[in-house]
Design a protein around this motif. Sequence first.
Motif, PDB file in Angstrom:
ATOM      1  N   THR A  30       0.865  -1.186   0.000  1.00 46.48           N
ATOM      2  CA  THR A  30       0.000   0.000   0.000  1.00 46.48           C
ATOM      3  C   THR A  30       0.896   1.229   0.000  1.00 46.48           C
ATOM      4  OG1 THR A  30      -1.682  -1.187   1.270  1.00 46.48           O
ATOM      5  CG2 THR A  30      -1.859   1.218   1.164  1.00 46.48           C
ATOM      6  N   PHE A  31       0.654   2.119  -0.942  1.00 45.47           N
ATOM      7  CA  PHE A  31       1.519   3.274  -1.158  1.00 45.47           C
ATOM      8  C   PHE A  31       0.737   4.547  -0.852  1.00 45.47           C
ATOM      9  CE2 PHE A  31       4.034   5.661  -4.746  1.00 45.47           C
ATOM     10  CZ  PHE A  31       4.680   6.418  -3.780  1.00 45.47           C
ATOM     11  N   TYR A  32       1.242   5.343   0.125  1.00 41.15           N
ATOM     12  CA  TYR A  32       0.661   6.639   0.462  1.00 41.15           C
ATOM     13  C   TYR A  32       1.601   7.739  -0.025  1.00 41.15           C
ATOM     14  CZ  TYR A  32      -2.350   4.029   3.706  1.00 41.15           C
ATOM     15  OH  TYR A  32      -3.249   3.151   4.261  1.00 41.15           O
ATOM     16  N   TYR A  33       1.095   8.567  -0.924  1.00 40.56           N
ATOM     17  CA  TYR A  33       1.880   9.702  -1.420  1.00 40.56           C
ATOM     18  C   TYR A  33       1.303  10.980  -0.824  1.00 40.56           C
ATOM     19  CZ  TYR A  33       3.539  13.258  -4.744  1.00 40.56           C
ATOM     20  OH  TYR A  33       4.079  14.383  -5.320  1.00 40.56           O
ATOM     21  N   CYS A  34       2.083  11.626   0.073  1.00 44.64           N
ATOM     22  CA  CYS A  34       1.634  12.820   0.791  1.00 44.64           C
ATOM     23  C   CYS A  34       2.305  14.049   0.182  1.00 44.64           C
ATOM     24  CB  CYS A  34       1.987  12.718   2.271  1.00 44.64           C
ATOM     25  SG  CYS A  34       1.436  11.174   3.049  1.00 44.64           S
ATOM     26  N   THR A  35       1.494  15.051  -0.205  1.00 43.10           N
ATOM     27  CA  THR A  35       2.070  16.206  -0.879  1.00 43.10           C
ATOM     28  C   THR A  35       1.256  17.462  -0.604  1.00 43.10           C
ATOM     29  OG1 THR A  35       2.626  17.133  -3.058  1.00 43.10           O
ATOM     30  CG2 THR A  35       0.778  15.594  -2.973  1.00 43.10           C
ATOM     31  N   GLN A  36       1.943  18.597  -0.602  1.00 42.60           N
ATOM     32  CA  GLN A  36       1.274  19.885  -0.487  1.00 42.60           C
ATOM     33  C   GLN A  36       1.212  20.605  -1.828  1.00 42.60           C
ATOM     34  OE1 GLN A  36       3.078  22.219   2.625  1.00 42.60           O
ATOM     35  NE2 GLN A  36       2.573  20.756   4.224  1.00 42.60           N
ATOM     36  N   VAL A  43      -3.414   9.073  -2.570  1.00 45.58           N
ATOM     37  CA  VAL A  43      -2.814  10.411  -2.588  1.00 45.58           C
ATOM     38  C   VAL A  43      -3.386  11.195  -1.415  1.00 45.58           C
ATOM     39  CG1 VAL A  43      -2.531  12.569  -3.849  1.00 45.58           C
ATOM     40  CG2 VAL A  43      -2.541  10.387  -5.084  1.00 45.58           C
ATOM     41  N   ILE A  44      -2.500  11.698  -0.544  1.00 39.74           N
ATOM     42  CA  ILE A  44      -2.895  12.516   0.601  1.00 39.74           C
ATOM     43  C   ILE A  44      -2.536  13.960   0.263  1.00 39.74           C
ATOM     44  CG2 ILE A  44      -2.708  12.852   3.086  1.00 39.74           C
ATOM     45  CD1 ILE A  44      -3.695  10.055   2.268  1.00 39.74           C
ATOM     46  N   ASP A  45      -3.537  14.720  -0.185  1.00 36.76           N
ATOM     47  CA  ASP A  45      -3.329  16.118  -0.548  1.00 36.76           C
ATOM     48  C   ASP A  45      -3.437  16.956   0.721  1.00 36.76           C
ATOM     49  OD1 ASP A  45      -3.392  18.716  -1.464  1.00 36.76           O
ATOM     50  OD2 ASP A  45      -4.766  18.315  -3.125  1.00 36.76           O
ATOM     51  N   ASN A  46      -2.284  17.387   1.246  1.00 34.89           N
ATOM     52  CA  ASN A  46      -2.268  18.077   2.538  1.00 34.89           C
ATOM     53  C   ASN A  46      -2.814  19.498   2.490  1.00 34.89           C
ATOM     54  OD1 ASN A  46       0.721  16.286   3.192  1.00 34.89           O
ATOM     55  ND2 ASN A  46      -1.245  15.953   4.219  1.00 34.89           N
ATOM     56  N   PHE A 106      -2.658  15.536   7.882  1.00 36.08           N
ATOM     57  CA  PHE A 106      -1.448  14.761   7.660  1.00 36.08           C
ATOM     58  C   PHE A 106      -1.709  13.288   7.967  1.00 36.08           C
ATOM     59  CE2 PHE A 106       0.445  18.993   8.356  1.00 36.08           C
ATOM     60  CZ  PHE A 106       1.244  19.056   7.219  1.00 36.08           C
ATOM     61  N   LEU A 107      -1.082  12.445   7.199  1.00 34.06           N
ATOM     62  CA  LEU A 107      -1.248  11.003   7.388  1.00 34.06           C
ATOM     63  C   LEU A 107      -0.772  10.595   8.781  1.00 34.06           C
ATOM     64  CD1 LEU A 107      -1.956   8.282   5.981  1.00 34.06           C
ATOM     65  CD2 LEU A 107       0.483   8.113   5.396  1.00 34.06           C
ATOM     66  N   GLU A 132      -4.762   6.462  11.040  1.00 34.88           N
ATOM     67  CA  GLU A 132      -5.460   6.453   9.754  1.00 34.88           C
ATOM     68  C   GLU A 132      -5.053   5.235   8.929  1.00 34.88           C
ATOM     69  OE1 GLU A 132      -8.221   7.844   7.061  1.00 34.88           O
ATOM     70  OE2 GLU A 132      -7.789   8.604   9.091  1.00 34.88           O
ATOM     71  N   ILE A 133      -3.769   4.901   8.965  1.00 33.05           N
ATOM     72  CA  ILE A 133      -3.298   3.716   8.242  1.00 33.05           C
ATOM     73  C   ILE A 133      -3.951   2.459   8.807  1.00 33.05           C
ATOM     74  CG2 ILE A 133      -1.268   2.274   7.774  1.00 33.05           C
ATOM     75  CD1 ILE A 133       0.388   4.858   7.700  1.00 33.05           C
ATOM     76  N   LYS A 134      -4.085   2.386  10.132  1.00 29.79           N
ATOM     77  CA  LYS A 134      -4.691   1.216  10.763  1.00 29.79           C
ATOM     78  C   LYS A 134      -6.175   1.092  10.401  1.00 29.79           C
ATOM     79  CE  LYS A 134      -3.530  -0.324  14.769  1.00 29.79           C
ATOM     80  NZ  LYS A 134      -3.304  -0.471  16.220  1.00 29.79           N
TER      81      LYS A 134
END
Length: 438
Positions: free
Chosen positions: A349-355, A378-381, A386-387, A391-393
Motif C-alpha cells: 500500500t503506497f501513500y503519497y503525501c504532498t502539499q 494520494v494525501i493532498d495536505n 497529515f497522514l 489512519e493507516i490502521k
Amino acid sequence: MNRLYRYILFLVAVCSFIWLLAEPNLFSYSNFMQWRSALIQMTGIISLLLLTVTMLLALRLPFIEKLTAGLDKSYRLHKWTAIYGVVIGAVHWLLAIVPKKLVEFGILERAGHNRPQFDADSLQAMVMSLRGGAESVGELSLYLFMALTLIALFAPIKYKRFRITHKLMALIFVVIAYHSVVLIKPAYWDNLITPVVVCLAIAGVFSAGMSLLGLIGKRRTFQGSVKSIEHDELNQTTKVQINLPRWQGHKAGQFAFLKVAGEEPHPFTITSSSQASLVEFTIKALGDFTATLHQQLNVGDAVEIEGPYGDFQFDDNKQQIWIAGGIGCAAFKARLAELKLSNTHAPVTFYYCTQAPSPTLIREFERAVTEANIEFHVIDNRIMEFLSISEIKKHKGNLDNTSIWFCGPTGFRDALKNQLKGERFNLANFHSELFNFR
C-alpha cells in the motif's frame, strides 16, 4: 541506529580498558596532578579513536556501508562521532590548560616530574625532543577543528564551502594524529596502548590522505552523458536521464552522487529500474543548484555519477506500507518498475503525501501502481490532515506482520515513529533514508 552507537561504545570501552592496563596504579593515586596526567592521556586517546572512526566513515567503503546498513547512516554516525570526538578533545584541552593556570595563580601546587633518561641517539630521545612542538600545534589544531565543526553544523554555508571545511578538517586531523603519537606518556611505551594509538593515527592519516587527494568514491565513479531532460514547472521537479556505458546496475531505492561541470557532487535517489547503461533522477527544486539544474544541463552534456549507495531496498517478505512525503516519492519509482515485472509479491500500500500535487506526476504514479498491482492513496495536505498511523490502521488493520518504508521530511518521519512507538510497533520494521548529510 542504536546498534551502531553500541558498536562505537564497545570500541571506546575496549580502548579504555587497554589504556587502564597501562595505568595499574590509577586508583591508588592521591595527588590531583597524577589523576590529571592520566585523564589527559585517556581523553586524548578516546578523542583520537572517535575522530579516526569519523575519518574512516567518510571513505564510502563498501564494507563500512554494509556494516552501517547504508551510506546515509554512515554519514549520520560520522557526524556524531565527530561531535563527541571534539567534545572529548575539548575536555582533554581543559585538563591540560586549566590546572596550569591554577598553578600560575598559586591555587594548585606544581607537580614534580620524573623525566626518564634515554640515550641521546635513541628513538625515545628523538620523540621526547618533539613534545614541546607537538603540544603547541595540537592546541592550535583543536581550536581550528572545533571552529570548523561549528561552521559545518550551524553556519548557513553552501555545499561547496561545506566540502572545503571538511577538506581542512582532514588536514588538521593529520596534525592531531602527530600530536597524539608524540605525546603518549613515556610510561606507556612498553604497553599495548602505544601500538593501538599509533595504528589509530595511521588509519586516520590514511583516510585524511584519501580525502585530500580526492580519491574517495573514485572506484565507483562513472562518466556519462545526458540523454534527456524534462522539467515539471508545476511540481518544480526535473527528470534527468543519463547514459552510462560502464554502469553496472543498481537496486531499487539506492541513490548516487551527480556531478555536473562547475558544481560539487550532490546525492539524489535513482528513480529508474536497474539497467546496465541508464540512470534516471527525479530532482526537486530545493536550492540554488536543483532549482536551476534544468537550465544548466543540455542533452549530450558530460556528467559524472558516483554510486550506487544505500540500503533502502525493500528486501523482506512482509506486507509493505510505503509512505512518501513530497519528493520522497522518488525513492519508490524504481521499485514500482521492478514490481511491474514481478509475477507475485507481498501486498503493498503506497501513500503519497504532498502539499503541491502535480497532475502529471500523479497520473504517472497511477499508471505505475496499476501495472505493479499495488494499492495507491494520494494525501493532498492542502485539503486533508497529515497522514497518521491511526489512519493507516483504519485502512489496513493490525500492523504486526507489516514493514513500513518511509522517505520524506525528517519531522514527518519522527512523528510517524513516535506514533508507532505508542502502538508498540517493532521499529526494526520501520525503514527510512537519512538524506540530510550535514
